[in-house]
Design a protein around this motif. Structure first.
Motif, mmCIF file in Angstrom:
data_model
loop_
_atom_site.group_PDB
_atom_site.id
_atom_site.type_symbol
_atom_site.label_atom_id
_atom_site.label_comp_id
_atom_site.label_asym_id
_atom_site.label_seq_id
_atom_site.Cartn_x
_atom_site.Cartn_y
_atom_site.Cartn_z
ATOM 1 N N UNK A 185 36.416 53.236 7.100
ATOM 2 C CA UNK A 185 37.346 52.474 7.943
ATOM 3 C C UNK A 185 37.501 51.043 7.456
ATOM 4 N N UNK A 186 38.581 50.420 7.884
ATOM 5 C CA UNK A 186 38.770 48.985 7.663
ATOM 6 C C UNK A 186 38.375 48.235 8.932
ATOM 7 N N UNK A 187 38.037 46.974 8.743
ATOM 8 C CA UNK A 187 37.489 46.152 9.820
ATOM 9 C C UNK A 187 38.473 45.054 10.245
ATOM 10 N N UNK A 188 38.587 44.864 11.546
ATOM 11 C CA UNK A 188 39.425 43.786 12.102
ATOM 12 C C UNK A 188 38.651 43.087 13.208
ATOM 13 N N UNK A 189 38.965 41.816 13.438
ATOM 14 C CA UNK A 189 38.429 41.135 14.624
ATOM 15 C C UNK A 189 39.374 40.028 15.066
ATOM 16 N N UNK A 190 39.233 39.647 16.307
ATOM 17 C CA UNK A 190 40.023 38.543 16.860
ATOM 18 C C UNK A 190 39.083 37.348 16.953
ATOM 19 N N UNK A 191 39.475 36.232 16.362
ATOM 20 C CA UNK A 191 38.591 35.060 16.431
ATOM 21 C C UNK A 191 38.865 34.245 17.700
ATOM 22 N N UNK A 192 38.107 33.170 17.865
ATOM 23 C CA UNK A 192 38.197 32.398 19.118
ATOM 24 C C UNK A 192 39.583 31.774 19.319
ATOM 25 N N UNK A 193 40.375 31.688 18.245
ATOM 26 C CA UNK A 193 41.732 31.128 18.370
ATOM 27 C C UNK A 193 42.787 32.219 18.590
ATOM 28 N N UNK A 194 42.330 33.449 18.771
ATOM 29 C CA UNK A 194 43.269 34.546 19.016
ATOM 30 C C UNK A 194 43.945 35.076 17.762
ATOM 31 N N UNK A 195 43.381 34.744 16.582
ATOM 32 C CA UNK A 195 43.968 35.214 15.316
ATOM 33 C C UNK A 195 43.328 36.556 14.938
ATOM 34 N N UNK A 196 44.182 37.477 14.508
ATOM 35 C CA UNK A 196 43.680 38.779 14.046
ATOM 36 C C UNK A 196 43.226 38.619 12.595
ATOM 37 N N UNK A 222 53.691 39.336 17.524
ATOM 38 C CA UNK A 222 53.562 37.873 17.380
ATOM 39 C C UNK A 222 52.100 37.403 17.471
ATOM 40 N N UNK A 223 51.215 38.257 16.994
ATOM 41 C CA UNK A 223 49.804 37.869 16.904
ATOM 42 C C UNK A 223 49.599 37.339 15.483
ATOM 43 N N UNK A 224 49.031 36.151 15.377
ATOM 44 C CA UNK A 224 48.794 35.578 14.041
ATOM 45 C C UNK A 224 47.740 36.398 13.303
ATOM 46 N N UNK A 225 47.911 36.512 11.979
ATOM 47 C CA UNK A 225 46.933 37.284 11.210
ATOM 48 C C UNK A 225 46.358 36.446 10.071
ATOM 49 N N UNK A 226 45.163 36.791 9.686
ATOM 50 C CA UNK A 226 44.542 36.122 8.534
ATOM 51 C C UNK A 226 43.745 37.135 7.725
ATOM 52 N N UNK A 227 44.136 37.291 6.459
ATOM 53 C CA UNK A 227 43.361 38.136 5.548
ATOM 54 C C UNK A 227 42.508 37.177 4.731
ATOM 55 N N UNK A 228 41.194 37.315 4.797
ATOM 56 C CA UNK A 228 40.374 36.309 4.119
ATOM 57 C C UNK A 228 38.969 36.759 3.828
ATOM 58 N N UNK A 229 38.136 35.763 3.551
ATOM 59 C CA UNK A 229 36.713 35.975 3.266
ATOM 60 C C UNK A 229 35.939 35.597 4.520
ATOM 61 N N UNK A 230 35.245 36.549 5.110
ATOM 62 C CA UNK A 230 34.528 36.293 6.358
ATOM 63 C C UNK A 230 33.064 36.681 6.213
ATOM 64 N N UNK A 231 32.258 36.024 7.057
ATOM 65 C CA UNK A 231 30.818 36.270 7.065
ATOM 66 C C UNK A 231 30.439 37.075 8.295
ATOM 67 N N UNK A 232 29.234 37.594 8.243
ATOM 68 C CA UNK A 232 28.692 38.373 9.354
ATOM 69 C C UNK A 232 28.810 37.611 10.688
ATOM 70 N N UNK A 233 28.526 36.301 10.665
ATOM 71 C CA UNK A 233 28.557 35.525 11.916
ATOM 72 C C UNK A 233 29.971 35.510 12.519
ATOM 73 N N UNK A 236 30.121 38.303 14.788
ATOM 74 C CA UNK A 236 29.245 38.055 15.942
ATOM 75 C C UNK A 236 29.969 37.151 16.954
ATOM 76 N N UNK A 237 30.756 36.209 16.435
ATOM 77 C CA UNK A 237 31.450 35.246 17.310
ATOM 78 C C UNK A 237 32.852 35.698 17.697
ATOM 79 N N UNK A 238 33.233 36.881 17.296
ATOM 80 C CA UNK A 238 34.595 37.353 17.591
ATOM 81 C C UNK A 238 34.741 37.657 19.084
ATOM 82 N N UNK A 239 35.980 37.605 19.561
ATOM 83 C CA UNK A 239 36.199 37.986 20.969
ATOM 84 C C UNK A 239 36.468 39.492 21.061
#
Ligand code: PMP
Length: 289
Positions: A185-196, A222-233, A236-239
């Motif tokens: 599977x691929x992984x997604x999360x929503x960060x504290x700013x509501x970005x996917x 109209x959900x903002x998206x970001x494809x990037x380099x993310x860490x385990x934390x 952990x901090x995702x909503x």
């Protein structure tokens, strides 16, 4: 019935040689597709990816894209399956021991279709648990994760770790410790700013067909998206966290390494899941005559 090389054969007659290099060396590629109401979702994209994987391992696909599509439809029709999961497998073929692809003059081509059974509905309502495992995703220059290959030991080892911690899915990091993807599977999360957020392809992951549809769905919502380099934390901090693939679609995750992300599927996850279903319906309507 199973489609083997050029014809449909009963399951018990669908046999391949012990000299098949898919069996001996994991030398081959595959695709998994989902059938809704008799229509194969994103067939074109899956067949394109099959050809890309083949090219990356120097394998000549023994059929044209058109013939593969026809063979897939023939297989599901012969099994009278309207809701199914289809797997196309192409191995290097049968040959004597040895790694040289030239030892195998003819690739082995298989299409299997299995009835699709819904995942338990509480998985979607309450979410599943995942753990970030020690097994790292294959290093791109060693074995590029963009190749959907039969050489799946990397994922199997991660899966074993996930099972040890009673997790539904493992999340692998790449060799540098950046979040990569699950075993299937691929992984997604929503960060504290509501970005996917989702790991970028450059991290070294499979370019999931579902992942692509989700990114389009987010744009429409109209959900903002970001494809990037993310860490385990970051997870952990995702909503909200969710995982995706062709058969499970959008699967909410509410526990990561025993850290609670939520008690039920999050709002964004719910909206994206519904948008995905809407896109499937549109696709089916547009492709059925
Ligand atoms: N990553 C890996 C390693 C996979 O095996 C899969 C399943 N094919 C995915 C991601 C999801 O890909 P897709 O959305 O195309 O099913």
């Amino acid at each position: 019935m199973i489609y083997l090389n050029n014809k449909l054969v009963p399951k018990n007659k669908a046999l391949i040689s012990v000299f098949d290099h898919g069996f001996l060396y994991g030398d081959g590629i595959y695709e998994t597709l989902r059938v809704y109401k008799g229509i194969i979702f994103k067939l074109e994209e899956h067949v394109d990816r099959l050809f890309r994987s083949a090219e990356m391992i120097g394998l000549t696909v023994p059929k044209s894209s058109r013939d593969i599509k026809k063979a897939v439809y023939k297989t599901i029709a012969s099994n009278r399956q309207n809701e199914a999961v289809v797997r196309i497998t192409i191995s290097r073929g049968t040959g004597p021991l040895g790694l040289d692809p030239a030892l195998c003059p003819k690739p082995t081509f298989v299409i299997m279709s299995n009835q699709f059974y819904n995942y338990p509905s509480e998985y979607y309502a309450k979410g599943v648990n995942v753990s970030v495992v020690n097994t790292r995703r294959n290093y791109g220059p060693a074995l590029d994760p963009r190749i959907k290959s039969l050489n799946f030991l990397n994922n199997v080892l991660a899966k074993i770790e996930a099972k040890e911690s009673s997790s539904y899915e493992a999340v692998m990091m790449n060799y540098q410790g950046y979040l990569a993807e699950g075993t299937v599977s691929n992984l997604f999360f929503i960060n504290s700013k509501g970005v996917l957020c989702t790991p970028a392809l450059k991290v070294g992951i499979l370019d999931g067909i579902t992942r692509g549809v989700i990114l389009d769905a987010a744009e429409e919502l109209k959900i903002k998206t970001k494809e990037g380099y993310f860490r385990r934390k970051d997870i952990y901090n995702a909503t909200e966290v969710f995982i995706t693939n062709t058969s499970m679609e959008v699967m909410p995750v509410t526990l990561v390494d025993n850290i609670r992300i939520g008690r039920k599927a999050g709002t964004h996850t719910g909206l994206i899941g519904l948008k995905y279903k809407e896109k499937v319906l549109h696709y089916i309507e547009a492709n059925s005559q």
